[in-house]
Write a protein that holds these residues in place. Sequence first.
Motif, mmCIF file in Angstrom:
data_model
loop_
_atom_site.group_PDB
_atom_site.id
_atom_site.type_symbol
_atom_site.label_atom_id
_atom_site.label_comp_id
_atom_site.label_asym_id
_atom_site.label_seq_id
_atom_site.Cartn_x
_atom_site.Cartn_y
_atom_site.Cartn_z
ATOM 1 N N ASP A 38 0.813 -1.221 0.000
ATOM 2 C CA ASP A 38 0.000 0.000 0.000
ATOM 3 C C ASP A 38 0.846 1.270 0.000
ATOM 4 O O ASP A 38 0.569 2.229 0.732
ATOM 5 C CB ASP A 38 -0.972 0.014 1.184
ATOM 6 N N ASP A 39 1.907 1.262 -0.793
ATOM 7 C CA ASP A 39 2.761 2.432 -0.991
ATOM 8 C C ASP A 39 3.500 2.873 0.266
ATOM 9 O O ASP A 39 3.842 4.049 0.431
ATOM 10 C CB ASP A 39 1.980 3.603 -1.595
ATOM 11 N N THR A 40 3.730 1.930 1.185
ATOM 12 C CA THR A 40 4.572 2.172 2.356
ATOM 13 C C THR A 40 5.456 0.953 2.585
ATOM 14 O O THR A 40 5.129 -0.161 2.159
ATOM 15 C CB THR A 40 3.764 2.438 3.644
ATOM 16 N N VAL A 41 6.560 1.193 3.269
ATOM 17 C CA VAL A 41 7.450 0.122 3.699
ATOM 18 C C VAL A 41 7.737 0.357 5.173
ATOM 19 O O VAL A 41 8.123 1.458 5.565
ATOM 20 C CB VAL A 41 8.762 0.101 2.887
ATOM 21 N N THR A 42 7.532 -0.669 5.991
ATOM 22 C CA THR A 42 7.771 -0.573 7.427
ATOM 23 C C THR A 42 8.961 -1.439 7.791
ATOM 24 O O THR A 42 8.995 -2.627 7.465
ATOM 25 C CB THR A 42 6.536 -1.033 8.229
ATOM 26 N N LEU A 43 9.937 -0.828 8.458
ATOM 27 C CA LEU A 43 11.101 -1.541 8.963
ATOM 28 C C LEU A 43 10.940 -1.677 10.467
ATOM 29 O O LEU A 43 10.673 -0.684 11.155
ATOM 30 C CB LEU A 43 12.391 -0.783 8.642
ATOM 31 N N SER A 44 11.088 -2.879 10.969
ATOM 32 C CA SER A 44 10.930 -3.152 12.396
ATOM 33 C C SER A 44 12.259 -3.635 12.958
ATOM 34 O O SER A 44 12.910 -4.499 12.367
ATOM 35 C CB SER A 44 9.861 -4.215 12.620
ATOM 36 N N PHE A 45 12.623 -3.089 14.102
ATOM 37 C CA PHE A 45 13.907 -3.393 14.729
ATOM 38 C C PHE A 45 13.691 -3.932 16.137
ATOM 39 O O PHE A 45 12.874 -3.409 16.889
ATOM 40 C CB PHE A 45 14.771 -2.133 14.813
ATOM 41 N N THR A 46 14.414 -4.974 16.484
ATOM 42 C CA THR A 46 14.391 -5.562 17.812
ATOM 43 C C THR A 46 15.818 -5.594 18.328
ATOM 44 O O THR A 46 16.729 -6.015 17.614
ATOM 45 C CB THR A 46 13.826 -6.997 17.762
ATOM 46 N N PRO A 47 16.044 -5.160 19.556
ATOM 47 C CA PRO A 47 17.421 -5.138 20.076
ATOM 48 C C PRO A 47 17.920 -6.538 20.409
ATOM 49 O O PRO A 47 17.127 -7.442 20.687
ATOM 50 C CB PRO A 47 17.301 -4.296 21.343
ATOM 51 N N LYS A 48 19.229 -6.691 20.372
ATOM 52 C CA LYS A 48 19.832 -7.952 20.794
ATOM 53 C C LYS A 48 19.484 -8.199 22.254
ATOM 54 O O LYS A 48 19.544 -7.304 23.082
ATOM 55 C CB LYS A 48 21.340 -7.889 20.632
ATOM 56 N N GLY A 49 19.107 -9.425 22.583
ATOM 57 C CA GLY A 49 18.791 -9.771 23.958
ATOM 58 C C GLY A 49 17.386 -9.435 24.390
ATOM 59 O O GLY A 49 17.008 -9.691 25.521
ATOM 60 N N ALA A 50 16.570 -8.856 23.494
ATOM 61 C CA ALA A 50 15.190 -8.517 23.864
ATOM 62 C C ALA A 50 14.351 -9.782 23.919
ATOM 63 O O ALA A 50 14.675 -10.782 23.294
ATOM 64 C CB ALA A 50 14.592 -7.533 22.869
ATOM 65 N N ASN A 51 13.260 -9.715 24.623
ATOM 66 C CA ASN A 51 12.393 -10.883 24.771
ATOM 67 C C ASN A 51 11.354 -10.981 23.652
ATOM 68 O O ASN A 51 10.307 -11.567 23.837
ATOM 69 C CB ASN A 51 11.705 -10.869 26.139
ATOM 70 N N GLY A 52 11.628 -10.403 22.519
ATOM 71 C CA GLY A 52 10.702 -10.456 21.398
ATOM 72 C C GLY A 52 9.897 -9.185 21.229
ATOM 73 O O GLY A 52 9.180 -9.041 20.261
ATOM 74 N N SER A 53 9.984 -8.255 22.146
ATOM 75 C CA SER A 53 9.282 -6.986 22.026
ATOM 76 C C SER A 53 9.951 -6.125 20.964
ATOM 77 O O SER A 53 11.139 -6.231 20.725
ATOM 78 C CB SER A 53 9.291 -6.239 23.362
ATOM 79 N N LEU A 54 9.175 -5.267 20.369
ATOM 80 C CA LEU A 54 9.672 -4.387 19.329
ATOM 81 C C LEU A 54 10.357 -3.180 19.937
ATOM 82 O O LEU A 54 9.849 -2.590 20.883
ATOM 83 C CB LEU A 54 8.489 -3.926 18.482
ATOM 84 N N LEU A 55 11.505 -2.821 19.447
ATOM 85 C CA LEU A 55 12.199 -1.640 19.934
ATOM 86 C C LEU A 55 11.777 -0.397 19.153
ATOM 87 O O LEU A 55 11.456 0.610 19.724
ATOM 88 C CB LEU A 55 13.714 -1.810 19.825
ATOM 89 N N SER A 56 11.769 -0.482 17.837
ATOM 90 C CA SER A 56 11.406 0.695 17.048
ATOM 91 C C SER A 56 10.920 0.291 15.664
ATOM 92 O O SER A 56 11.208 -0.809 15.184
ATOM 93 C CB SER A 56 12.588 1.658 16.933
ATOM 94 N N THR A 57 10.194 1.221 15.033
ATOM 95 C CA THR A 57 9.735 1.032 13.659
ATOM 96 C C THR A 57 9.949 2.325 12.889
ATOM 97 O O THR A 57 9.913 3.417 13.451
ATOM 98 C CB THR A 57 8.243 0.651 13.579
ATOM 99 N N VAL A 58 10.161 2.161 11.609
ATOM 100 C CA VAL A 58 10.248 3.293 10.696
ATOM 101 C C VAL A 58 9.320 2.993 9.531
ATOM 102 O O VAL A 58 9.397 1.912 8.935
ATOM 103 C CB VAL A 58 11.688 3.506 10.183
#
Length: 108
Positions: free
Chosen positions: A29-49
């Motif tokens: 839909d004319d967007t691209v979402t990048l999702s980042f998770t930190p090393k050692g995280a329990n699966g929670s999302l750290l940030s998105t762009v």
Amino acid sequence: MEKLLYFNTATEDSLAVPASNLYLIDGGDDTVTLSFTPKGANGSLLSTVVLNCANGASDALVLAIAQACAGGRADEVVVIADDANSTYVDPAITSVGTITADVTVAFS
């Protein structure tokens, strides 16, 4: 030092994150979402762009970003999208939509 990915909106909201923290790139839909998770995280999302892109270009843009992340030197900064300087890893990017950082992630 490892490869960093850089994003900046025209309103002084910016993010530099290690490429190794990239969890997924989702296009549609004319967007691209990048999702980042930190090393050692329990699966929670750290940030998105969220990047806005030209009509019908989201699929090709996912590939272009993946190639930019995989290529080059390990110790470089890759400008993925910088609205303030009109610099983009691919000309299909029209702007940075949002940068969201969640710094409340629990580590295991």
